[in-house]
Design a protein around this motif. Structure first.
Motif, mmCIF file in Angstrom:
data_model
loop_
_atom_site.group_PDB
_atom_site.id
_atom_site.type_symbol
_atom_site.label_atom_id
_atom_site.label_comp_id
_atom_site.label_asym_id
_atom_site.label_seq_id
_atom_site.Cartn_x
_atom_site.Cartn_y
_atom_site.Cartn_z
ATOM 1 N N TRP A 129 -6.253 4.028 -0.940
ATOM 2 C CA TRP A 129 -5.286 4.846 -0.219
ATOM 3 C C TRP A 129 -3.904 4.221 -0.324
ATOM 4 O O TRP A 129 -3.757 3.000 -0.193
ATOM 5 C CB TRP A 129 -5.682 4.958 1.253
ATOM 6 C CG TRP A 129 -6.896 5.805 1.449
ATOM 7 C CD1 TRP A 129 -8.166 5.364 1.697
ATOM 8 C CD2 TRP A 129 -6.949 7.224 1.401
ATOM 9 N NE1 TRP A 129 -9.012 6.445 1.807
ATOM 10 C CE2 TRP A 129 -8.296 7.595 1.631
ATOM 11 C CE3 TRP A 129 -6.016 8.231 1.180
ATOM 12 C CZ2 TRP A 129 -8.712 8.915 1.650
ATOM 13 C CZ3 TRP A 129 -6.432 9.552 1.207
ATOM 14 C CH2 TRP A 129 -7.765 9.888 1.432
ATOM 15 N N VAL A 130 -2.889 5.063 -0.569
ATOM 16 C CA VAL A 130 -1.501 4.618 -0.575
ATOM 17 C C VAL A 130 -0.674 5.576 0.277
ATOM 18 O O VAL A 130 -0.975 6.767 0.369
ATOM 19 C CB VAL A 130 -0.899 4.517 -1.998
ATOM 20 C CG1 VAL A 130 -1.612 3.455 -2.821
ATOM 21 C CG2 VAL A 130 -0.894 5.849 -2.703
ATOM 22 N N VAL A 131 0.367 5.041 0.883
ATOM 23 C CA VAL A 131 1.278 5.840 1.692
ATOM 24 C C VAL A 131 2.271 6.516 0.749
ATOM 25 O O VAL A 131 3.003 5.843 0.026
ATOM 26 C CB VAL A 131 2.014 4.963 2.727
ATOM 27 C CG1 VAL A 131 3.013 5.801 3.520
ATOM 28 C CG2 VAL A 131 1.012 4.276 3.649
ATOM 29 N N ALA A 132 2.303 7.855 0.780
ATOM 30 C CA ALA A 132 3.230 8.627 -0.043
ATOM 31 C C ALA A 132 4.399 9.150 0.781
ATOM 32 O O ALA A 132 5.453 9.466 0.244
ATOM 33 C CB ALA A 132 2.496 9.795 -0.710
ATOM 34 N N HIS A 133 4.189 9.246 2.098
ATOM 35 C CA HIS A 133 5.262 9.715 2.990
ATOM 36 C C HIS A 133 5.171 8.940 4.291
ATOM 37 O O HIS A 133 4.085 8.716 4.827
ATOM 38 C CB HIS A 133 5.112 11.207 3.276
ATOM 39 C CG HIS A 133 6.164 11.707 4.232
ATOM 40 N ND1 HIS A 133 7.461 11.906 3.860
ATOM 41 C CD2 HIS A 133 6.090 12.003 5.539
ATOM 42 C CE1 HIS A 133 8.153 12.331 4.905
ATOM 43 N NE2 HIS A 133 7.341 12.382 5.939
ATOM 44 N N GLU A 134 6.330 8.527 4.804
ATOM 45 C CA GLU A 134 6.398 7.760 6.052
ATOM 46 C C GLU A 134 7.566 8.308 6.858
ATOM 47 O O GLU A 134 8.654 8.518 6.327
ATOM 48 C CB GLU A 134 6.629 6.296 5.693
ATOM 49 C CG GLU A 134 6.566 5.335 6.839
ATOM 50 C CD GLU A 134 6.609 3.893 6.336
ATOM 51 O OE1 GLU A 134 7.372 3.117 6.948
ATOM 52 O OE2 GLU A 134 5.929 3.552 5.360
ATOM 53 N N GLY B 175 1.733 10.174 5.493
ATOM 54 C CA GLY B 175 0.957 10.996 4.574
ATOM 55 C C GLY B 175 0.431 10.077 3.489
ATOM 56 O O GLY B 175 1.203 9.311 2.890
ATOM 57 N N LEU B 176 -0.865 10.118 3.255
ATOM 58 C CA LEU B 176 -1.475 9.218 2.279
ATOM 59 C C LEU B 176 -2.195 10.018 1.199
ATOM 60 O O LEU B 176 -2.598 11.161 1.432
ATOM 61 C CB LEU B 176 -2.485 8.286 2.958
ATOM 62 C CG LEU B 176 -1.939 7.389 4.064
ATOM 63 C CD1 LEU B 176 -2.213 7.993 5.427
ATOM 64 C CD2 LEU B 176 -2.526 6.006 3.980
ATOM 65 N N ARG B 177 -2.348 9.393 0.049
ATOM 66 C CA ARG B 177 -3.156 9.983 -1.010
ATOM 67 C C ARG B 177 -3.982 8.876 -1.658
ATOM 68 O O ARG B 177 -3.612 7.699 -1.607
ATOM 69 C CB ARG B 177 -2.293 10.716 -2.023
ATOM 70 C CG ARG B 177 -1.404 9.856 -2.858
ATOM 71 C CD ARG B 177 -0.632 10.692 -3.900
ATOM 72 N NE ARG B 177 0.215 9.839 -4.678
ATOM 73 C CZ ARG B 177 1.553 9.883 -4.680
ATOM 74 N NH1 ARG B 177 2.196 10.770 -3.937
ATOM 75 N NH2 ARG B 177 2.238 9.063 -5.424
ATOM 76 N N ARG B 178 -5.071 9.300 -2.254
ATOM 77 C CA ARG B 178 -5.938 8.345 -2.935
ATOM 78 C C ARG B 178 -5.419 8.168 -4.366
ATOM 79 O O ARG B 178 -5.205 9.142 -5.072
ATOM 80 C CB ARG B 178 -7.378 8.835 -2.956
ATOM 81 C CG ARG B 178 -8.376 7.786 -3.378
ATOM 82 C CD ARG B 178 -9.779 8.344 -3.472
ATOM 83 N NE ARG B 178 -10.278 8.884 -2.231
ATOM 84 C CZ ARG B 178 -10.849 8.173 -1.255
ATOM 85 N NH1 ARG B 178 -10.957 6.874 -1.374
ATOM 86 N NH2 ARG B 178 -11.295 8.760 -0.179
ATOM 87 N N ASP C 61 0.816 -1.214 0.000
ATOM 88 C CA ASP C 61 0.000 0.000 0.000
ATOM 89 C C ASP C 61 0.850 1.264 0.000
ATOM 90 O O ASP C 61 0.459 2.279 0.586
ATOM 91 C CB ASP C 61 -0.953 -0.005 1.203
ATOM 92 C CG ASP C 61 -1.980 -1.122 1.099
ATOM 93 O OD1 ASP C 61 -2.612 -1.239 0.035
ATOM 94 O OD2 ASP C 61 -2.134 -1.888 2.063
ATOM 95 N N HIS C 62 1.987 1.222 -0.661
ATOM 96 C CA HIS C 62 2.889 2.372 -0.737
ATOM 97 C C HIS C 62 2.994 2.866 -2.176
ATOM 98 O O HIS C 62 3.006 2.070 -3.117
ATOM 99 C CB HIS C 62 4.268 2.015 -0.186
ATOM 100 C CG HIS C 62 4.282 1.938 1.300
ATOM 101 N ND1 HIS C 62 3.641 0.946 1.998
ATOM 102 C CD2 HIS C 62 4.834 2.755 2.218
ATOM 103 C CE1 HIS C 62 3.807 1.146 3.298
ATOM 104 N NE2 HIS C 62 4.528 2.237 3.458
ATOM 105 N N ALA D 38 -8.722 12.277 7.407
ATOM 106 C CA ALA D 38 -8.816 12.028 5.974
ATOM 107 C C ALA D 38 -9.709 13.056 5.301
ATOM 108 O O ALA D 38 -10.767 13.410 5.826
ATOM 109 C CB ALA D 38 -9.365 10.627 5.719
ATOM 110 N N GLY D 39 -9.253 13.516 4.144
ATOM 111 C CA GLY D 39 -10.042 14.383 3.283
ATOM 112 C C GLY D 39 -10.456 13.602 2.044
ATOM 113 O O GLY D 39 -10.426 12.373 2.033
ATOM 114 N N ASP D 40 -10.803 14.325 0.989
ATOM 115 C CA ASP D 40 -11.248 13.646 -0.230
ATOM 116 C C ASP D 40 -10.121 12.879 -0.922
ATOM 117 O O ASP D 40 -10.320 11.768 -1.382
ATOM 118 C CB ASP D 40 -11.849 14.657 -1.214
ATOM 119 C CG ASP D 40 -13.170 15.203 -0.719
ATOM 120 O OD1 ASP D 40 -13.848 14.513 0.065
ATOM 121 O OD2 ASP D 40 -13.516 16.331 -1.120
ATOM 122 N N GLY D 41 -8.931 13.481 -1.003
ATOM 123 C CA GLY D 41 -7.862 12.844 -1.743
ATOM 124 C C GLY D 41 -6.570 12.680 -0.993
ATOM 125 O O GLY D 41 -5.645 12.017 -1.466
#
Length: 130
Positions: free
Chosen positions: A118-123, A110-113, A29-30, A78-81
């Motif tokens: 959902w995928v993890v964009a920042h860890e 930090g996640l984004r759709r 999920d990254h 969580a927001g929309d995206g």
């Protein structure tokens, strides 16, 4: 399932995979362009899924020595995206926990759709300096 529930499940699935040393699930999920700031070097972080993948084998080796890796507190917004999550984890050997039972690993994601998931964009992982 709500966005909050999806993200909570993603984080729990990731943490359980880390504990088991299951690299495929850790990566699942990254985002391909993940940026991670970790406790060990490199201190300027790693960028991209290939570099992220390379950080895990040494940790899994340490984990296999009997260490625990467990989410003890997790909050999600969580927001929309986009979304973020922050958590506290037990991340230590039994000896380390006996010596410092209150130490927790701090995790911020930090996640984004992407494509309806959902995928993890920042860890970011850190320990408080004590």
């Amino acid at each position: 399932m709500t966005d909050h529930e999806q993200i909570r499940a993603l984080v729990q699935r990731w943490a359980e995979a880390v504990h088991r040393g299951d690299l495929d699930t850790v990566l699942a999920d990254h985002a391909d362009d993940i940026v991670m700031f970790d406790v060990p070097p490199p201190h300027d972080g790693v960028r991209g899924i290939d570099a992220y993948r390379e950080t895990w084998p040494p940790f899994f080796e340490w984990q296999a020595s009997g260490a625990v890796f467990e989410v003890v507190d997790l909050d999600v917004t969580a927001g929309d995206g986009v979304a973020y999550a922050h958590a506290l984890l037990l991340c230590a050997t039994p000896e380390q926990l006996a010596e410092k039972p209150d130490v927790r690993l701090r995790l911020t994601l930090g996640l984004r759709r992407e494509a309806e998931r959902w995928v993890v964009a920042h860890e970011h992982h850190s320990f408080a300096v004590s």
